[in-house]
Design an enzyme around this catalytic site. Structure first.
Site, PDB file in Angstrom:
ATOM      1  N   SER A 110     -60.152  26.489 -42.851  1.00 40.50           N
ATOM      2  CA  SER A 110     -59.617  25.410 -43.678  1.00 40.50           C
ATOM      3  C   SER A 110     -59.675  24.092 -42.894  1.00 40.50           C
ATOM      4  O   SER A 110     -60.743  23.699 -42.449  1.00 40.50           O
ATOM      5  CB  SER A 110     -58.191  25.761 -44.136  1.00 40.50           C
ATOM      6  OG  SER A 110     -57.742  24.883 -45.145  1.00 40.50           O
ATOM      7  N   GLU A 203     -66.769  26.868 -48.383  1.00 44.40           N
ATOM      8  CA  GLU A 203     -65.626  27.326 -49.165  1.00 44.40           C
ATOM      9  C   GLU A 203     -64.716  26.125 -49.396  1.00 44.40           C
ATOM     10  O   GLU A 203     -64.804  25.125 -48.701  1.00 44.40           O
ATOM     11  CB  GLU A 203     -64.875  28.453 -48.450  1.00 44.40           C
ATOM     12  CG  GLU A 203     -64.192  28.077 -47.130  1.00 44.40           C
ATOM     13  CD  GLU A 203     -62.823  27.429 -47.300  1.00 44.40           C
ATOM     14  OE1 GLU A 203     -62.157  27.692 -48.329  1.00 44.40           O
ATOM     15  OE2 GLU A 203     -62.416  26.665 -46.417  1.00 44.40           O
ATOM     16  N   HIS A 273     -60.245  30.701 -48.968  1.00 45.87           N
ATOM     17  CA  HIS A 273     -58.810  30.745 -49.245  1.00 45.87           C
ATOM     18  C   HIS A 273     -58.419  31.892 -50.182  1.00 45.87           C
ATOM     19  O   HIS A 273     -57.808  31.688 -51.225  1.00 45.87           O
ATOM     20  CB  HIS A 273     -58.353  29.411 -49.824  1.00 45.87           C
ATOM     21  CG  HIS A 273     -58.296  28.304 -48.823  1.00 45.87           C
ATOM     22  ND1 HIS A 273     -59.427  27.679 -48.337  1.00 45.87           N
ATOM     23  CD2 HIS A 273     -57.241  27.696 -48.208  1.00 45.87           C
ATOM     24  CE1 HIS A 273     -59.067  26.739 -47.471  1.00 45.87           C
ATOM     25  NE2 HIS A 273     -57.751  26.728 -47.388  1.00 45.87           N
TER      26      HIS A 273
END
EC number: 3.4.17.13
Length: 301
Positions: A110, A203, A273
């Protein structure tokens, strides 16, 4: 690309929060896993119990934590507690001299994509993988095991089913990538990664569909897509749309952005995620086979 030494039982690892603040009680089970199941010792960063607005302490606290752990020869790996936002604020405050001379594993995903990309520019592998806050989530058991295996030097070998949008082909190259928003955020900075000849994985979470399109166009205009060896499309979770719908989902947006190129592309890879967030060693030379009956990713070349 330098691969840090594999962990062994009895080694010490540092735990740190480089971005948003952490509820320390939520990561206690992860600490127990690391100590009692993995057989490692832990050093807790001050940032794990610090708070400054949304951050895990001030930039100075978080940067000092990271610096101490990078410089301490007894700490063999640094495991991130969570993402959110804030790790890119620290990168220009860090002296990586000792880390370059004595590389160690740094893990996270992330927002931590910025850190992993910066490490990539230094010629050292890192690990895109689940973080302390998410160690115990339902459905994430295999993802956690892939992090352990990668830290302890076990080979990577993944297989997933075929996807209707896949573009077939066999390729190899260094793995790079992570969070799409962060990858666009670091373009033009010292942390920017050269993607030419590499296998990019993407992502993201919580974005508007038009924003996914905008970021893919940014990657394309910045020359990040044209010379890829391959593309891995992971989870695009909890996306939003405007009242006037964008008209394409995330996979279709990405498909359009890379339509003119010939490299292999696979969709639906378990990275991002969601509980199924398999560990990917950034900088590792891997082979990617996108075939009629499935996809294979391996570092056994």
């Amino acid at each position: 690309m330098i691969q840090p030494k594999a962990l062994q039982k009895g080694d010490t690892v540092g735990l740190v929060a480089l971005a948003c603040k952490v509820d320390f009680d939520l990561i206690k089970p992860a600490i127990e896993v690391i100590e009692n199941i993995w057989g490692l010792n832990v050093v807790l960063g001050t940032s794990l119990k610090s708070k400054y607005h949304q951050f895990a302490g001030t930039d100075e606290i978080r940067a000092n934590d990271f610096q101490l752990m990078l410089d301490d020869p007894n700490i063999k790996a640094i495991i991130s507690a969570r993402g959110g936002y804030g790790s890119s604020r620290l990168l220009d405050k860090i002296d990586f001299t000792n880390f370059i001379q004595n590389p160690k594993w740094v893990t996270g995903f992330s927002d931590i994509t910025a850190v992993l990309c910066h490490i990539h520019t230094l010629g050292i592998e890192s690990i895109h993988a689940t973080m302390l806050k998410l160690f115990m989530q339902d459905g994430g058991e295999f993802a956690l095991e892939t992090l352990r295996k990668t830290l302890f030097g076990e080979s990577l070998s993944y297989n997933i089913p075929a996807h209707s949008l896949n573009r077939k082909g066999i390729t190899k190259g260094q793995l790079v990538g992570g969070n799409l928003a962060i990858l666009t955020h670091i373009i033009g900075s010292k942390s920017d990664v050269d993607t030419a000849g590499k296998i990019l994985f993407l992502e993201d979470v919580g974005e508007y569909l038009y924003s996914i399109d905008r970021m893919m166009i940014q990657l394309k205009r910045a020359g990040k897509l044209q010379s890829l060896a391959g593309l891995i499309v992971g989870h695009f979770s909890d996306l939003e749309d405007n009242e006037v719908q964008f008209g394409k989902n995330a996979n279709e947006i990405i498909q359009e952005a890379v339509a003119e190129y010939n490299f292999p592309v696979c969709y639906g890879f378990p990275v991002g995620h969601e509980p199924e967030n398999w560990a990917l060693p950034c900088g590792r030379e891997v082979s990617l086979s996108v075939e009629e009956n499935g996809v294979w990713l391996s570092d056994k070349i």
